[in-house]
Design a protein around this motif. Structure first.
Motif, PDB file in Angstrom:
ATOM      1  N   LEU A 112     -11.123 -82.989  25.976  1.00  0.00           N
ATOM      2  CA  LEU A 112      -9.930 -83.282  25.797  1.00  0.00           C
ATOM      3  C   LEU A 112      -9.098 -81.971  24.986  1.00  0.00           C
ATOM      4  O   LEU A 112      -8.127 -81.586  25.349  1.00  0.00           O
ATOM      5  CB  LEU A 112      -9.634 -84.840  25.079  1.00  0.00           C
ATOM      6  CG  LEU A 112      -9.804 -85.666  25.942  1.00  0.00           C
ATOM      7  CD1 LEU A 112      -9.795 -87.006  25.145  1.00  0.00           C
ATOM      8  CD2 LEU A 112      -8.922 -85.769  27.322  1.00  0.00           C
ATOM      9  N   LYS A 113      -9.764 -81.526  24.082  1.00  0.00           N
ATOM     10  CA  LYS A 113      -9.212 -80.697  23.088  1.00  0.00           C
ATOM     11  C   LYS A 113      -9.205 -79.197  23.839  1.00  0.00           C
ATOM     12  O   LYS A 113      -8.208 -78.412  23.705  1.00  0.00           O
ATOM     13  CB  LYS A 113     -10.001 -80.448  21.903  1.00  0.00           C
ATOM     14  CG  LYS A 113      -9.355 -79.568  20.832  1.00  0.00           C
ATOM     15  CD  LYS A 113      -8.274 -80.558  20.219  1.00  0.00           C
ATOM     16  CE  LYS A 113      -7.447 -79.583  19.434  1.00  0.00           C
ATOM     17  NZ  LYS A 113      -6.095 -80.240  18.687  1.00  0.00           N
ATOM     18  N   ALA A 114     -10.114 -79.117  24.690  1.00  0.00           N
ATOM     19  CA  ALA A 114     -10.460 -77.733  25.177  1.00  0.00           C
ATOM     20  C   ALA A 114      -8.928 -77.654  25.926  1.00  0.00           C
ATOM     21  O   ALA A 114      -8.412 -76.590  26.149  1.00  0.00           O
ATOM     22  CB  ALA A 114     -11.567 -77.586  25.976  1.00  0.00           C
ATOM     23  N   GLN A 156      -4.293 -82.322  34.666  1.00  0.00           N
ATOM     24  CA  GLN A 156      -5.164 -81.220  34.065  1.00  0.00           C
ATOM     25  C   GLN A 156      -6.591 -81.251  34.756  1.00  0.00           C
ATOM     26  O   GLN A 156      -7.450 -80.340  34.382  1.00  0.00           O
ATOM     27  CB  GLN A 156      -5.468 -81.744  32.664  1.00  0.00           C
ATOM     28  CG  GLN A 156      -4.399 -81.906  31.620  1.00  0.00           C
ATOM     29  CD  GLN A 156      -4.902 -82.466  30.355  1.00  0.00           C
ATOM     30  OE1 GLN A 156      -5.407 -83.397  30.361  1.00  0.00           O
ATOM     31  NE2 GLN A 156      -4.431 -81.836  29.314  1.00  0.00           N
ATOM     32  N   ILE A 157      -6.892 -82.091  35.684  1.00  0.00           N
ATOM     33  CA  ILE A 157      -8.172 -82.356  36.101  1.00  0.00           C
ATOM     34  C   ILE A 157      -8.559 -81.121  36.711  1.00  0.00           C
ATOM     35  O   ILE A 157      -9.807 -80.658  36.924  1.00  0.00           O
ATOM     36  CB  ILE A 157      -8.362 -83.639  37.011  1.00  0.00           C
ATOM     37  CG1 ILE A 157     -10.023 -83.880  37.448  1.00  0.00           C
ATOM     38  CG2 ILE A 157      -7.523 -83.590  38.138  1.00  0.00           C
ATOM     39  CD1 ILE A 157     -10.726 -83.989  36.173  1.00  0.00           C
ATOM     40  N   GLY A 158      -7.879 -80.414  37.640  1.00  0.00           N
ATOM     41  CA  GLY A 158      -8.039 -79.221  38.328  1.00  0.00           C
ATOM     42  C   GLY A 158      -8.470 -78.116  37.591  1.00  0.00           C
ATOM     43  O   GLY A 158      -9.006 -77.086  37.951  1.00  0.00           O
ATOM     44  N   GLU A 159      -8.304 -78.164  36.211  1.00  0.00           N
ATOM     45  CA  GLU A 159      -8.708 -77.012  35.230  1.00  0.00           C
ATOM     46  C   GLU A 159     -10.066 -77.174  34.883  1.00  0.00           C
ATOM     47  O   GLU A 159     -10.915 -76.411  34.443  1.00  0.00           O
ATOM     48  CB  GLU A 159      -8.000 -77.098  33.947  1.00  0.00           C
ATOM     49  CG  GLU A 159      -6.339 -76.892  34.123  1.00  0.00           C
ATOM     50  CD  GLU A 159      -5.965 -75.617  34.654  1.00  0.00           C
ATOM     51  OE1 GLU A 159      -6.717 -74.682  34.029  1.00  0.00           O
ATOM     52  OE2 GLU A 159      -5.216 -75.387  35.597  1.00  0.00           O
ATOM     53  N   VAL A 160     -10.755 -78.444  35.142  1.00  0.00           N
ATOM     54  CA  VAL A 160     -12.194 -78.787  34.510  1.00  0.00           C
ATOM     55  C   VAL A 160     -13.002 -78.294  35.772  1.00  0.00           C
ATOM     56  O   VAL A 160     -12.989 -78.332  37.106  1.00  0.00           O
ATOM     57  CB  VAL A 160     -12.184 -80.322  34.538  1.00  0.00           C
ATOM     58  CG1 VAL A 160     -13.743 -80.767  34.014  1.00  0.00           C
ATOM     59  CG2 VAL A 160     -11.382 -80.747  33.359  1.00  0.00           C
ATOM     60  N   GLN A 203      -9.833 -80.456  44.596  1.00  0.00           N
ATOM     61  CA  GLN A 203      -9.455 -79.307  44.102  1.00  0.00           C
ATOM     62  C   GLN A 203     -10.490 -78.950  42.993  1.00  0.00           C
ATOM     63  O   GLN A 203     -10.627 -77.742  42.329  1.00  0.00           O
ATOM     64  CB  GLN A 203      -8.042 -79.238  43.345  1.00  0.00           C
ATOM     65  CG  GLN A 203      -7.123 -79.627  44.298  1.00  0.00           C
ATOM     66  CD  GLN A 203      -5.478 -79.764  43.933  1.00  0.00           C
ATOM     67  OE1 GLN A 203      -5.349 -79.880  42.616  1.00  0.00           O
ATOM     68  NE2 GLN A 203      -4.860 -80.466  44.596  1.00  0.00           N
ATOM     69  N   VAL A 204     -11.253 -79.774  42.370  1.00  0.00           N
ATOM     70  CA  VAL A 204     -12.229 -79.558  41.142  1.00  0.00           C
ATOM     71  C   VAL A 204     -13.403 -78.857  41.753  1.00  0.00           C
ATOM     72  O   VAL A 204     -13.920 -79.164  42.637  1.00  0.00           O
ATOM     73  CB  VAL A 204     -12.625 -80.862  40.789  1.00  0.00           C
ATOM     74  CG1 VAL A 204     -13.601 -80.850  39.556  1.00  0.00           C
ATOM     75  CG2 VAL A 204     -11.311 -81.602  39.958  1.00  0.00           C
ATOM     76  N   ARG A 205     -13.646 -77.856  41.396  1.00  0.00           N
ATOM     77  CA  ARG A 205     -14.829 -76.958  41.611  1.00  0.00           C
ATOM     78  C   ARG A 205     -16.346 -77.392  40.724  1.00  0.00           C
ATOM     79  O   ARG A 205     -16.039 -77.833  39.413  1.00  0.00           O
ATOM     80  CB  ARG A 205     -14.659 -75.401  40.928  1.00  0.00           C
ATOM     81  CG  ARG A 205     -13.465 -74.949  41.989  1.00  0.00           C
ATOM     82  CD  ARG A 205     -13.206 -73.605  41.480  1.00  0.00           C
ATOM     83  NE  ARG A 205     -12.846 -73.403  40.311  1.00  0.00           N
ATOM     84  CZ  ARG A 205     -12.700 -72.326  39.569  1.00  0.00           C
ATOM     85  NH1 ARG A 205     -12.938 -70.967  40.119  1.00  0.00           N
ATOM     86  NH2 ARG A 205     -12.062 -71.926  38.438  1.00  0.00           N
ATOM     87  N   ILE A 206     -17.272 -77.762  41.382  1.00  0.00           N
ATOM     88  CA  ILE A 206     -18.374 -78.189  40.912  1.00  0.00           C
ATOM     89  C   ILE A 206     -19.493 -77.534  41.353  1.00  0.00           C
ATOM     90  O   ILE A 206     -19.775 -76.922  42.432  1.00  0.00           O
ATOM     91  CB  ILE A 206     -18.656 -79.851  41.627  1.00  0.00           C
ATOM     92  CG1 ILE A 206     -17.504 -80.702  41.512  1.00  0.00           C
ATOM     93  CG2 ILE A 206     -20.158 -80.196  40.841  1.00  0.00           C
ATOM     94  CD1 ILE A 206     -17.693 -81.838  42.097  1.00  0.00           C
ATOM     95  N   GLN A 207     -20.381 -76.922  40.259  1.00  0.00           N
ATOM     96  CA  GLN A 207     -21.127 -75.936  40.229  1.00  0.00           C
ATOM     97  C   GLN A 207     -22.686 -76.682  40.134  1.00  0.00           C
ATOM     98  O   GLN A 207     -22.830 -77.848  39.774  1.00  0.00           O
ATOM     99  CB  GLN A 207     -21.278 -75.022  39.295  1.00  0.00           C
ATOM    100  CG  GLN A 207     -19.919 -74.133  38.739  1.00  0.00           C
ATOM    101  CD  GLN A 207     -20.136 -73.561  37.673  1.00  0.00           C
ATOM    102  OE1 GLN A 207     -20.322 -74.184  36.359  1.00  0.00           O
ATOM    103  NE2 GLN A 207     -19.936 -72.269  37.669  1.00  0.00           N
ATOM    104  N   TYR A 208     -23.685 -75.911  40.790  1.00  0.00           N
ATOM    105  CA  TYR A 208     -25.190 -76.293  40.710  1.00  0.00           C
ATOM    106  C   TYR A 208     -25.723 -75.404  39.462  1.00  0.00           C
ATOM    107  O   TYR A 208     -25.330 -74.398  39.646  1.00  0.00           O
ATOM    108  CB  TYR A 208     -25.916 -76.435  42.061  1.00  0.00           C
ATOM    109  CG  TYR A 208     -27.477 -76.525  41.675  1.00  0.00           C
ATOM    110  CD1 TYR A 208     -28.057 -77.886  41.228  1.00  0.00           C
ATOM    111  CD2 TYR A 208     -28.218 -75.218  41.521  1.00  0.00           C
ATOM    112  CE1 TYR A 208     -29.388 -77.840  40.935  1.00  0.00           C
ATOM    113  CE2 TYR A 208     -29.641 -75.443  41.003  1.00  0.00           C
ATOM    114  CZ  TYR A 208     -30.021 -76.462  40.916  1.00  0.00           C
ATOM    115  OH  TYR A 208     -31.208 -76.700  40.646  1.00  0.00           O
TER     116      TYR A 208
END
Ligand code: PEP
Length: 247
Positions: A112-114, A156-160, A203-208
């Motif tokens: 949240l703070k980030a 904000q979720i798209g920033e995560v 829109q959220v990017r998810i890495q391995y």
């Protein structure tokens, strides 16, 4: 269309001079890559990397505390990271969870703070070998994702960025296979869709993450739901990291 993102997690490696040398070379070698490239360096190197004025490579940190300032000996504030040019911060890495006993509540406060200060969190989730053997992988990642994102607004979720890192694959040379990682990552995306909307989840990017190398990156990047990689060991050598970015 999600822009792929490859991030290096240098952990507790590289002094300032080494960090400068690697990032200078990397910035030139991947200048034309369509992939977003991030180096999460030790705190001590961040200021010097910022001063390089890198064109392509973005700078990230590997941790932070959630308070603005105060009597928190040994900690680094979110504002301090912004001040030295960080755009990303890794949060909830399994080494922080295991060695430094960070729990979901603390990680949520950091996320949240980030976001509040304009840093993009790279939120790590993943199961231990025991949890995997017990068939609990999906439940663990759903739970960690849900708790870490509590209170994150839809805007904000798209920033995560989320990094799915099976803990048994980190630094071990063992990797999840591409299909299997894609399955878990699609479960994470469905979790975000339930918490928000399918459109936002898309829109959220998810890495391995977990023993990614030049020789196995393609297997992950060809999957429908995998948008990049969080890379530990192989990000410490320019040629290996470039090999991954140029999958
Ligand atoms: C990591 O520490 O996030 C990681 C994925 O490490 P490695 O690539 O060395 O397994």
């Amino acid at each position: 269309m999600r822009t792929p993102i490859i991030a290096g997690n240098w952990k507790m490696h590289k002094n300032v001079g080494e960090a400068i040398e690697i990032c200078r070379q990397l910035d030139e070698l991947v200048a034309d890559s369509p992939v977003e490239v991030v180096v999460c360096a030790p705190f001590t190197a961040l200021s010097a990397l910022n001063a390089l004025g890198l064109k392509k490579v973005k700078i990230g940190a590997q941790n932070m505390y959630y308070a603005d300032q105060g009597a928190f000996t040994g900690e680094i504030s979110p504002g301090m990271l912004v001040d030295v040019g960080c755009q990303y911060v890794i949060l909830g890495h399994s080494e922080r969870r295991e060695i430094f006993k960070e729990d979901d509540e603390l990680i949520n406060k950091k996320v949240l703070k980030a976001l509040e200060v304009g840093l993009r969190p790279i939120l790590c989730v993943g199961e231990t070998l025991e949890e995997r053997k017990a068939g609990n992988t999906e439940q663990i990642v759903v739970d960690q994702t849900t708790k870490a994102l509590a209170g994150v607004a839809a805007e904000q979720i798209g920033e995560v960025v989320i990094a799915y890192e099976p803990i048994w694959a980190i630094g071990t040379g063992e990797t999840s296979d591409g299909n299997d990682a894609n399955q878990v990552i699609s479960t994470i995306r469905q979790t975000i869709a339930k918490l928000y909307t399918a459109e936002l989840a898309g829109q959220v990017r998810i890495q391995y993450g977990g023993s990614v190398k030049p020789g196995n990156i393609a297997e992950f990047m060809e999957q429908s739901d995998i948008d990049g990689a969080l890379v530990g060991g192989a990000s410490l050598k320019v040629q290996d990291f470039v090999g991954i970015i140029e999958y």
